[in-house]
Design a protein around this motif. Sequence first.
Motif, PDB file in Angstrom:
ATOM      1  N   THR A 242       0.835  -1.201   0.000  1.00 52.27           N
ATOM      2  CA  THR A 242       0.000   0.000   0.000  1.00 52.27           C
ATOM      3  C   THR A 242       0.870   1.252   0.000  1.00 52.27           C
ATOM      4  N   ARG A 243       0.235   2.384  -0.275  1.00 46.80           N
ATOM      5  CA  ARG A 243       0.894   3.689  -0.211  1.00 46.80           C
ATOM      6  C   ARG A 243       0.132   4.566   0.777  1.00 46.80           C
ATOM      7  N   VAL A 244       0.854   5.319   1.565  1.00 48.52           N
ATOM      8  CA  VAL A 244       0.258   6.132   2.627  1.00 48.52           C
ATOM      9  C   VAL A 244       0.420   7.622   2.333  1.00 48.52           C
ATOM     10  N   THR A 245      -0.652   8.374   2.529  1.00 49.78           N
ATOM     11  CA  THR A 245      -0.607   9.831   2.420  1.00 49.78           C
ATOM     12  C   THR A 245      -1.260  10.434   3.657  1.00 49.78           C
ATOM     13  N   VAL A 246      -0.532  11.293   4.343  1.00 45.96           N
ATOM     14  CA  VAL A 246      -1.069  12.019   5.495  1.00 45.96           C
ATOM     15  C   VAL A 246      -1.269  13.466   5.063  1.00 45.96           C
ATOM     16  N   LEU A 247      -2.515  13.898   4.966  1.00 42.92           N
ATOM     17  CA  LEU A 247      -2.791  15.242   4.441  1.00 42.92           C
ATOM     18  C   LEU A 247      -2.389  16.356   5.414  1.00 42.92           C
ATOM     19  N   GLY A 248      -2.491  16.099   6.704  1.00 45.30           N
ATOM     20  CA  GLY A 248      -1.974  17.041   7.690  1.00 45.30           C
ATOM     21  C   GLY A 248      -2.599  18.424   7.645  1.00 45.30           C
ATOM     22  N   HIS A 249      -1.765  19.437   7.928  1.00 50.21           N
ATOM     23  CA  HIS A 249      -2.282  20.789   8.133  1.00 50.21           C
ATOM     24  C   HIS A 249      -2.728  21.496   6.862  1.00 50.21           C
ATOM     25  N   ILE A 250      -2.520  20.878   5.713  1.00 48.04           N
ATOM     26  CA  ILE A 250      -3.072  21.459   4.484  1.00 48.04           C
ATOM     27  C   ILE A 250      -4.594  21.588   4.605  1.00 48.04           C
ATOM     28  N   GLN A 251      -5.199  20.741   5.444  1.00 45.47           N
ATOM     29  CA  GLN A 251      -6.653  20.763   5.622  1.00 45.47           C
ATOM     30  C   GLN A 251      -7.141  21.994   6.373  1.00 45.47           C
ATOM     31  N   ARG A 252      -6.253  22.661   7.100  1.00 43.76           N
ATOM     32  CA  ARG A 252      -6.674  23.794   7.922  1.00 43.76           C
ATOM     33  C   ARG A 252      -6.524  25.135   7.210  1.00 43.76           C
ATOM     34  N   GLY A 253      -5.830  25.153   6.091  1.00 44.65           N
ATOM     35  CA  GLY A 253      -5.586  26.419   5.419  1.00 44.65           C
ATOM     36  C   GLY A 253      -6.450  26.620   4.197  1.00 44.65           C
ATOM     37  N   GLY A 254      -6.212  27.741   3.527  1.00 45.45           N
ATOM     38  CA  GLY A 254      -6.886  28.004   2.269  1.00 45.45           C
ATOM     39  C   GLY A 254      -8.036  28.984   2.393  1.00 45.45           C
ATOM     40  N   SER A 255      -8.408  29.549   1.256  1.00 44.76           N
ATOM     41  CA  SER A 255      -9.520  30.483   1.206  1.00 44.76           C
ATOM     42  C   SER A 255     -10.829  29.760   1.507  1.00 44.76           C
ATOM     43  N   PRO A 256     -11.651  30.292   2.407  1.00 40.78           N
ATOM     44  CA  PRO A 256     -12.900  29.614   2.769  1.00 40.78           C
ATOM     45  C   PRO A 256     -13.894  29.549   1.614  1.00 40.78           C
ATOM     46  N   THR A 257     -14.665  28.490   1.587  1.00 41.47           N
ATOM     47  CA  THR A 257     -15.701  28.330   0.575  1.00 41.47           C
ATOM     48  C   THR A 257     -16.823  29.337   0.825  1.00 41.47           C
ATOM     49  N   ALA A 258     -17.718  29.454  -0.147  1.00 42.73           N
ATOM     50  CA  ALA A 258     -18.865  30.347   0.012  1.00 42.73           C
ATOM     51  C   ALA A 258     -19.694  29.951   1.230  1.00 42.73           C
ATOM     52  N   LEU A 259     -19.878  28.633   1.418  1.00 44.40           N
ATOM     53  CA  LEU A 259     -20.672  28.166   2.554  1.00 44.40           C
ATOM     54  C   LEU A 259     -20.056  28.636   3.870  1.00 44.40           C
ATOM     55  N   ASP A 260     -18.737  28.497   4.007  1.00 45.26           N
ATOM     56  CA  ASP A 260     -18.083  28.911   5.247  1.00 45.26           C
ATOM     57  C   ASP A 260     -18.103  30.422   5.439  1.00 45.26           C
ATOM     58  N   ARG A 261     -17.969  31.170   4.358  1.00 43.85           N
ATOM     59  CA  ARG A 261     -18.005  32.639   4.472  1.00 43.85           C
ATOM     60  C   ARG A 261     -19.372  33.126   4.930  1.00 43.85           C
ATOM     61  N   VAL A 262     -20.411  32.551   4.340  1.00 45.43           N
ATOM     62  CA  VAL A 262     -21.768  32.964   4.706  1.00 45.43           C
ATOM     63  C   VAL A 262     -22.106  32.490   6.120  1.00 45.43           C
TER      64      VAL A 262
END
Length: 319
Positions: A242-262
């Motif tokens: 198998t191959r393993v990927t840990v997404l980590g703190h990339i999940q906490r960043g970024g421009s918020p979606t429209a749903l989150d902004r509203v």
Amino acid sequence: MKKIGVLTSGGDSPGMNAAVRAVVRKAIFHGLEVYGIYQGYKGLIDGHIEKLEVGSVGDIIHRGGTILYTARCEEFKTEEGRAIAIKQLEKFGIEGLVVIGGDGSFQGAVKLTELGFPTIGVPGTIDNDIPGTDWTIGFDTALNTVIDAIDKIRDTATSHERQFIIEVMGRNAGDIALWSGVADGAESILIPEDTSTIDDVVNRIEQGKQRGKEHSIIIVAEGVGTASDVAAAIKEKTDIDTRVTVLGHIQRGGSPTALDRVLASRLGAKAVELLIEGQQGRMVGIQENKIVHHDILDVLTKKHEICKDMISLAKELSI
């Protein structure tokens, strides 16, 4: 009430800035002064407090993270630390506080309320693990970040005919794993709220192979364990690579979606309304697309419940 404060605490989440903006502009619209407290409860104790104007929150609604910063604070957990915090609030003439964060942040809000200081909580966490609200600020953005990553990983999984194990955040909640798994058609999803085992994962892999499928996506919520541990267990039982990927703190960043902004805008504005009305010790949330509020202490004594129907659906669609 003439002056209120706002702080962000705990892990950052996309949409916190939109919530801060809503608090500041809603308050100013109603004639209140607003003070930003930097570095969460630590900044409150240290007196890192500044008056915010309309322009202070300009051009931040689209930005991830929090302009007020965030930090952990062990000192605030002590009676002495909270006494210092109250003195700082009194020094600036602040009469009410909006706390944007997760359950740890809300525990601090409860302590301030018990000391007679009006505090309102706004749920901001990518984990979506706060009772009393269907969504927390940042969850939708994190979810879309995870989905985008899985889409890319699936291309490689298909090309190389391999099993990929992807570890996502969520602390002790499986919402990110479950929702992204359903959205991306994952073959197996391991979350704290379900009883699926490594044997179940292995059975799905083998069933897939029997019908000619040589690749699969396995999503692991961090509350279950690490993706590496899952990979080792699968290797021990099947000798499958198998191959393993840990997404980590990339999940906490970024421009918020429209749903989150509203969502952040609606919740932040409601928090100010509650303070103006003289409410305290409340948490705002959204249920069935209606803004609601609950006693924070009640929220903290309840357990977050995941959608059981979604768990069943994920298993039914991944045959």
